[in-house]
Design a protein around this motif. Structure first.
Motif, PDB file in Angstrom:
ATOM      1  N   GLN A  91      45.395  46.489  49.057  1.00 14.31           N
ATOM      2  CA  GLN A  91      45.863  45.668  47.941  1.00 14.31           C
ATOM      3  C   GLN A  91      47.024  46.362  47.241  1.00 14.31           C
ATOM      4  OE1 GLN A  91      42.784  43.837  45.324  1.00 14.31           O
ATOM      5  NE2 GLN A  91      44.221  44.276  43.699  1.00 14.31           N
ATOM      6  N   THR A  94      48.732  42.560  41.419  1.00 17.78           N
ATOM      7  CA  THR A  94      48.550  41.145  41.161  1.00 17.78           C
ATOM      8  C   THR A  94      49.629  40.642  40.217  1.00 17.78           C
ATOM      9  OG1 THR A  94      46.198  41.258  41.579  1.00 17.78           O
ATOM     10  CG2 THR A  94      46.959  39.426  40.240  1.00 17.78           C
ATOM     11  N   VAL A 109      47.536  37.655  44.317  1.00 16.93           N
ATOM     12  CA  VAL A 109      47.125  39.021  44.622  1.00 16.93           C
ATOM     13  C   VAL A 109      47.930  39.456  45.842  1.00 16.93           C
ATOM     14  CG1 VAL A 109      45.202  40.540  45.147  1.00 16.93           C
ATOM     15  CG2 VAL A 109      44.826  38.474  43.785  1.00 16.93           C
TER      16      VAL A 109
ATOM     17  N   THR B  94      42.664  44.390  41.486  1.00 17.03           N
ATOM     18  CA  THR B  94      42.032  43.096  41.281  1.00 17.03           C
ATOM     19  C   THR B  94      40.769  42.999  42.124  1.00 17.03           C
ATOM     20  OG1 THR B  94      44.105  42.040  40.713  1.00 17.03           O
ATOM     21  CG2 THR B  94      42.346  40.607  41.491  1.00 17.03           C
ATOM     22  N   VAL B 109      41.296  40.781  37.110  1.00 22.77           N
ATOM     23  CA  VAL B 109      42.398  41.726  37.206  1.00 22.77           C
ATOM     24  C   VAL B 109      42.066  42.877  36.258  1.00 22.77           C
ATOM     25  CG1 VAL B 109      44.884  42.045  37.011  1.00 22.77           C
ATOM     26  CG2 VAL B 109      43.957  39.793  37.626  1.00 22.77           C
TER      27      VAL B 109
END
Lengths: 250, 250
Positions: A91, A94, A109, B94, B109
């Motif tokens: 990740q 966001t 995201v 997130t 988030v």
DNA sequence: GTAGCTCATACTCACCCTGAGCACAACCTC
DNA sequence: GAGGTTGTGCTCAGGGTGAGTATGAGCTAC
């Protein structure tokens, strides 16, 4: 009244506005010594005809799974074929400013994916609109995707320093020179071959020898190099720091 | 049909399920030499009576603004009073696994906030349920908040290494020893005073001298130390690396 | 006031890592 | 085979780090 409505209204009475959640993927690979990003061409409005990062709605799945699914769909690769297993996905960040999508509130995201050189998306598949572009040639992108790409590149550059991430960009057996080419492509600068060699071999768990030797030398000469595979370290200690640049600091 | 419905159904025909987006804040501060996190006690179901990270719905605002707003509400601090301006807030990660909230799909988030020692939330305000807890004593938390807190602590520990983040935990004028206490509290280990002193002063832009001297020495003796304020560097070059630990690597 | 402990700051020294350059032989293309 | 290229190894100087020591100012307790 359902528990869900109760939940929403108790927090935010009467103000609840619908929100969409998407994932967008910054997929990076190295082709011919240059860093490439996977882009798609948008069909519908808004930004019709613009280039954008691949992405889509999150379904009934984890965010990570959504990112992997989008990547598989856009590259035309099927999970379980082995190729996707070697893709590193993480990740990124966001993005959710009101107005970043003119239609409604969209929270995106963003994910970062690193892959060894992948084939061109198959023209016949649903991935028809996707293609690899050198990162310098990405140009303007739809929505705030240019900012997302920039953040992804920053992250990639700094993760090379303290993680063995570079091994995600090469085949499962590789030479030290292959690894050096990854650093050169991502950082945009050449590295001293001798020092790089010494450093990579001295960091515990970065690479381990296969005992094998490549079947041939470089395209323009040189001895047959030794082959390595990724070691078991998840962090590099000590890190492989990139030379300080003035504009890094302030 | 509105543009919004069209948008949703074109992507994901018939499958659209409502999603809620929240922010959760890992707010850290240092009190009496120990790292503390801001927690609230939940009133309603689920997890009634459990401790949780402060958080709430994202309204018509940016994600960053939502995090700041939640922090202000829970601490009872008002924006513009000056205190909040010195709080460093950054996005952490997130979290959106299906099932992380039993009521519906909730995408959270998470944010990380660093503040100089803040007052206790005022009992009379809407922040009545919030309190500072030493991070080791956080215990079990509602939802997946324990994992979020752990990720936040990891991030804080590593950001101390390569950013001047520690200056966000101290008052605007501080001594080198104050700064060292921040590192000790966050990393959980003492640092060699002499080496730390040399290092902090040698990194360009980390701190700058005010020319002043503290009005008194330490509580248990020692000379009156010099005072510094934060410099203009955003990254520390070279970084202030924490000693390697075995379990960091693998 | 004074004793005794504490601390900010400074200095030293050995060690490690790094950047830079050089060496050399194996290897490629032509 | 000639000539240029490259993987691998070595050396050497410089800078940063960890650990220890030194010193005098400053606190609290008595």
């Amino acid at each position: 009244m359902t528990e869900e409505q109760e939940f929403l209204e108790s927090y935010n009475p009467g103000e609840y506005a619908p929100v969409a959640v998407t994932v967008d993927v910054v997929a990076l690979t190295i082709r011919e010594g240059r860093l490439h990003v996977l882009l798609v061409e948008r069909g519908g409005h808004p930004f019709a005809g613009w280039r954008a990062l691949p992405g889509g709605f999150v379904q009934d799945e984890s965010l990570d799974a959504a990112a992997l699914r989008e990547l598989a769909e856009e590259t035309g690769l099927r999970p379980g074929e082995g190729v996707l297993d070697r893709v590193h996905v993480e990740q990124l960040r966001t993005y959710g400013n009101p107005g970043r999508d003119p239609r409604m509130r969209v929270i995106s995201v963003a994910y970062l994916a690193f892959a060894p050189s992948l084939p061109d998306p198959r023209a016949g598949s649903d991935a028809a609109g996707a293609f690899w572009v050198p990162v310098e040639a990405a140009g303007e992108l739809a929505f705030d995707h240019a900012a997302i790409l920039a953040d992804g590149l920053d992250r990639a550059r700094s993760k090379l320093e303290y993680t063995p991430l570079a091994t995600a960009f090469v085949e499962s057996e590789f030479t030290i020179a292959d690894l050096r080419a990854v650093y050169a492509a991502v950082w945009g600068e050449e590295l001293h071959a001798g020092n790089f060699h010494r450093k990579v071999l001295s960091v515990p768990g970065f690479v381990e020898s296969t005992g094998e030797i490549a079947v041939r030398g470089g395209e323009r000469g040189g001895p047959k190099p030794k082959l390595y595979r990724a070691g078991d370290a998840r962090l590099l200690h000590p890190a492989l720091l990139r030379p300080a640049r003035e504009d890094d600091v302030r």
